[in-house]
Enzyme design. Structure first.
Site, PDB file in Angstrom:
ATOM      1  N   GLU A  60     -21.637 -54.516 -60.216  1.00  0.00           N
ATOM      2  CA  GLU A  60     -21.315 -53.487 -61.305  1.00  0.00           C
ATOM      3  C   GLU A  60     -21.589 -51.925 -60.673  1.00  0.00           C
ATOM      4  O   GLU A  60     -21.906 -51.059 -61.521  1.00  0.00           O
ATOM      5  CB  GLU A  60     -21.926 -53.651 -62.699  1.00  0.00           C
ATOM      6  CG  GLU A  60     -21.549 -54.891 -63.066  1.00  0.00           C
ATOM      7  CD  GLU A  60     -22.608 -55.222 -64.329  1.00  0.00           C
ATOM      8  OE1 GLU A  60     -22.859 -54.563 -64.933  1.00  0.00           O
ATOM      9  OE2 GLU A  60     -22.756 -56.465 -64.614  1.00  0.00           O
ATOM     10  N   GLY A  61     -21.855 -51.850 -59.284  1.00  0.00           N
ATOM     11  CA  GLY A  61     -22.401 -50.478 -58.835  1.00  0.00           C
ATOM     12  C   GLY A  61     -23.795 -49.995 -58.925  1.00  0.00           C
ATOM     13  O   GLY A  61     -24.170 -49.111 -58.565  1.00  0.00           O
TER      14      GLY A  61
END
Length: 359
Positions: free
Chosen positions: A320-321
């Site tokens: 998710e970064g």
């Protein structure tokens, strides 16, 4: 669209500027090498910005592309198939790791729905309004999307990159919000690197048991049979075994390089998209940093192929970064040090012999 056109559009960061940055670093009061890799990062940023001294990174942005993958119905993911909208909801509610870190660092987050498998009404219109399609086909049996949809997704990513560059974003932390996304990502990497499924199959961000790993390995093996015949065409490859979120990230990476906007990559999904983009434009990876080691074997293979050395290795697997965002303070620190450390004072020249005055 011919992705090979990007090869002519993308230039490398300015090599002359980088040499100027290296020379300035040698004039600083701190001894060479004392800052380790921060020196290299500062010089890379100077070349990307085209100026010495480098500017601080003042307007970073987290950009997350979201999508569901039909192959998740084979129970190859630690999450329920079609549930990626829950990941998006957690980000929007500020309850996910990337949202917490972004808030702590004062970095805005943008979520783009490229292919979620949910009713649009479940999420804000600014997230869902540009969706290319709802979910993907099961890539072990059928195409993830049509060629037209792959093209639309690429154009979506290009448009998002232009919007960010036009708004003044000076560095992007790129990530994905997907369920089943590591399976097509690993398939792409295996196909482009010429390796077998077992070499690239990992356990994903949510983690899977041994039986699920075996199912995932089989799905990648079967998907590879469909990927290899279209290796010569990146658009067809993304249509066959990618998905709208992966195609959009690929377009984003290419256009960000055209616009000279640096990007920090996160995990295996971003690495797969970067590898496809490199296939289209060999200079593009010069504009990217690998934020972290995700533990996915496919990511390691892709980064090695692109000669990208991850900044961090903290065992962060959430995706998710998150890992890329953890690397952002390091990049900002490198910029601040390169910009603000003073140059050493020049030593005084010794007086010439016999030049003294007599009393």
């Amino acid at each position: 669209m011919n992705l090979d056109d990007f090869s002519d559009l993308i230039e490398r960061p300015d090599g002359g500027i980088r040499r100027d940055a290296e020379e300035r670093r040698e004039r600083l009061s701190l001894r060479p090498g004392a800052l380790g890799r921060l020196d290299e990062l500062g010089e890379w940023l100077a070349a990307a910005q085209g100026r010495v001294p480098v500017r601080p990174v003042e307007q970073p942005k987290v950009v997350l592309f979201a999508g569901d993958h039909g192959v998740a119905s084979l129970d190859v993911s630690g999450r329920v198939a079609g549930s990626a909208y829950e990941l998006v909801r957690a980000v929007l509610d500020g309850a996910s790791p990337v949202a917490v870190l972004a808030r702590a660092q004062g970095v805005p987050v943008r979520v783009v729905d490229a292919g979620l498998d949910c009713d649009p009404e479940l999420l804000p219109a600014e997230v869902t309004r540009r969706r290319v399609r709802r979910g993907t086909g099961r890539i072990d049996l059928e195409d993830a999307q049509s060629a037209a949809e792959a093209l639309a997704a690429l154009e979506l990513g290009i448009a998002i990159a232009d919007e960010e560059a036009d708004s003044g974003t000076d560095l992007v932390v790129l990530g994905d919000l997907s369920v089943g996304g590591t399976t097509p990502a690993s398939t792409l990497i295996a196909a482009l690197c010429g390796t077998d499924a077992s070499v690239v199959t990992g356990r994903g961000g949510a983690g899977i048991d041994d039986l699920a790993w075996m199912r995932k390995c089989a799905a990648i093996r079967d998907s590879l049979r469909r990927a290899r015949p279209v290796l010569g065409d990146q658009l067809e490859l993304l249509a066959a075994v990618g998905g709208p979120d992966l195609a959009a990230m690929t377009g984003f990476l290419l256009q960000a390089s055209v616009r000279r906007m640096p990007v920090i990559l996160d995990g295996v999904v971003g690495a797969a998209c970067a590898l496809v983009a490199q296939r289209a434009a060999f200079r593009a990876p010069d504009w990217w940093l690998a934020g972290q080691v995700s533990g996915e074997p496919a990511q390691a293979k892709a980064l090695d192929r692109m000669a990208l050395n991850p900044l961090l290795d903290h065992g962060v697997t959430v995706g998710e970064g998150t890992g890329a965002l953890l690397a952002l303070p390091l990049v900002r620190a490198a910029a601040a040090l390169a910009a603000e450390l003073p140059e050493a004072s020049a030593p005084a020249e010794p007086a010439a012999a016999g030049s003294g005055t007599n009393d």
